[in-house]
Design a protein around this motif. Structure first.
Motif, PDB file in Angstrom:
ATOM      1  N   SER A  27       0.832  -1.207   0.000  1.00  0.00           N
ATOM      2  CA  SER A  27       0.000   0.000   0.000  1.00  0.00           C
ATOM      3  C   SER A  27       0.864   1.253   0.000  1.00  0.00           C
ATOM      4  CB  SER A  27      -0.953   0.000   1.193  1.00  0.00           C
ATOM      5  OG  SER A  27      -0.247   0.180   2.391  1.00  0.00           O
ATOM      6  N   GLY A  44       0.562   3.686  -2.844  1.00  0.00           N
ATOM      7  CA  GLY A  44       0.102   4.969  -2.310  1.00  0.00           C
ATOM      8  C   GLY A  44       1.013   6.128  -2.668  1.00  0.00           C
ATOM      9  N   VAL A  88      -3.765  -0.265   5.470  1.00  0.00           N
ATOM     10  CA  VAL A  88      -3.747   0.034   4.038  1.00  0.00           C
ATOM     11  C   VAL A  88      -4.017   1.529   3.831  1.00  0.00           C
ATOM     12  CG1 VAL A  88      -4.960  -0.329   1.858  1.00  0.00           C
ATOM     13  CG2 VAL A  88      -4.400  -2.279   3.313  1.00  0.00           C
ATOM     14  N   MET A 120      -1.689   4.173   1.985  1.00  0.00           N
ATOM     15  CA  MET A 120      -2.171   4.775   0.742  1.00  0.00           C
ATOM     16  C   MET A 120      -2.182   6.296   0.809  1.00  0.00           C
ATOM     17  SD  MET A 120      -2.859   2.626  -1.683  1.00  0.00           S
ATOM     18  CE  MET A 120      -3.814   3.706  -2.721  1.00  0.00           C
ATOM     19  N   VAL A 144      -7.537   2.630  -1.542  1.00  0.00           N
ATOM     20  CA  VAL A 144      -7.846   2.018  -0.249  1.00  0.00           C
ATOM     21  C   VAL A 144      -9.009   1.051  -0.411  1.00  0.00           C
ATOM     22  CG1 VAL A 144      -8.611   2.425   2.115  1.00  0.00           C
ATOM     23  CG2 VAL A 144      -7.034   4.030   1.039  1.00  0.00           C
ATOM     24  N   LEU A 193      -7.483  -2.057  -2.519  1.00  0.00           N
ATOM     25  CA  LEU A 193      -6.434  -2.800  -1.823  1.00  0.00           C
ATOM     26  C   LEU A 193      -6.908  -3.280  -0.449  1.00  0.00           C
ATOM     27  CD1 LEU A 193      -3.558  -3.447  -2.744  1.00  0.00           C
ATOM     28  CD2 LEU A 193      -2.749  -1.534  -1.389  1.00  0.00           C
TER      29      LEU A 193
END
Lengths: 255, 134
Positions: free
Chosen positions: A111, A115, A200, A204, B109, B112
């Protein structure tokens, strides 16, 4: 009288800067608690005030260094300069707990990479669309869309111009503020209701102040999980954006 | 001694700056490449080394932590010396880049966060991990 005051100003600029920034933080935290009920982080308001002061300083002096061009506030230039900035940012890594980090595992790491890449692409593409088509400016504004720390670190490393740096920081600040405000509104929509998705989320979004304030407004129990991954985000961003991303972008656009 | 912490931080930052410049030169750019990131890795390694060899003196920690707590105010000072007058002219860039990147990341988000979370399985794992910690 004025002679003595001038001497104090000239010799103790850094101390004046500490006092001024302290006052800005005080006002910002007061505003955060009283006007937004803690929904917007005091630090985000303080940075917006800082940018506003830079605008005032720039308008007043016609210079390019914001408030630091005003003699009284020249110490701001030292306090917010590259030396102390890098010093303080490196210091934030000290509390990173490697064992805790392992818990975030593969999803957290993935992530962080995704991200950083996504906002970078969006930021760089937006910059290009508005005529900032050289690799340094695109990378710096793309880095700003990563966080308001990665932006100036990248810009300084690549030698971006000050107005591009300001755009970069402005983008990062806006992102941080938007994350704080929008997170509780979209939490259910994006499935942000368990520790794993919070990790996550931290990886991100990355902006630590945005992530922690946004999660606190959503569900305080999720804050440490989001903070865990977001702590790595800026560090990883500072490592890959001015290097790997810059070279890749430069190769792609060929300038 | 608190100064040990400050000195450690200074050495890590300086080494990071040096290796970052070195890496930049090796890659053929006149730029510092990942100096801050390298310094962070050095600082974390130094801390791990010290913790492994005994406990970390709290005053050494204080010397580093003070500066980490100063980072937001320093960022405020950094913001206050930017060329905002010039940036205001490019206003739409900030608005579009900021807003779009947040929207795109929220989508990330959603994808994932769900894709890797089959509801029944990760829960016992997580409970196990948590119960292992004191």
């Amino acid at each position: 009288m004025t002679g003595i005051a001038e001497k104090v100003i000239a010799g103790q600029g850094l101390l004046i800067a500490f006092a001024v920034v302290g006052l800005v933080m005080l006002v910002s935290n007061f505003m955060a608690h009283r006007l937004t009920a803690g929904r917007i982080h005091g630090s985000a308001i303080a940075i917006v005030i800082g940018l506003a002061l830079a605008w005032v300083g720039g308008e007043a002096t016609g210079g390019s260094k914001g408030l630091a061009d005003v003699t009284l506030f020249s110490g701001i230039g030292l306090m917010g300069g590259a030396m102390l900035r890098d010093f303080a940012i490196v210091a934030t890594a000290f509390e990173v707990d490697v064992a805790e980090a392992r818990k975030a595992g593969l999803v957290g790491a993935a992530s962080i990479l995704v991200g950083i890449l996504l906002p970078f692409i969006v930021g760089a593409a937006t910059a290009y669309a508005f005529g900032y088509s050289d690799a340094v400016s695109m990378t710096t504004i793309g880095a700003g869309a990563v966080t308001y720390i990665v932006g100036p670190v990248t810009g300084a490393a690549l030698g971006a111009s000050s107005d591009v740096m300001a755009l970069s920081i402005g983008t990062g600040v806006l992102k941080s503020v938007l994350v704080m405000i929008a997170t509780p509104l979209v939490a259910r929509l994006i499935g942000l209701d368990n520790p794993r998705s919070a990790m996550v989320f931290g990886g991100m979004m990355g902006t630590t102040s945005g992530v922690t304030a946004g999660l606190a407004a959503t569900d305080p129990a999720l804050v440490p999980y989001g903070a865990l991954t977001s702590t790595f985000y800026t560090g990883v961003g500072c490592l890959v954006v001015p290097s790997l991303f810059y070279f890749t972008l430069r190769t792609m656009i060929g300038s | 001694m608190t100064i040990y912490g400050v000195a450690l931080l200074a050495v890590c930052t300086l080494l990071g700056a040096y290796f970052g410049d070195l890496l930049g030169a090796a890659l053929g750019v006149k730029a510092n490449v990942g100096g801050v990131g390298i310094a962070m890795v050095l600082l974390v390694s130094a801390r791990l080394l010290m913790t492994r060899r005994g406990d970390l003196p709290s005053d050494v920690r204080l010397g580093v932590i003070f500066w980490s707590m100063m980072y937001i105010p320093i960022v405020v000072a950094m913001a206050a010396q930017q060329n905002v007058v010039a940036a205001v002219k490019g206003g739409p860039v900030v608005f579009l880049a900021g807003t779009l990147s947040v929207v795109v990341s929220f989508f990330g988000v959603a994808i994932l966060g769900r894709a890797k979370t089959p509801p029944p399985e990760p829960n016992p794992m997580r409970d196990q991990n948590e119960s292992e910690r004191p």
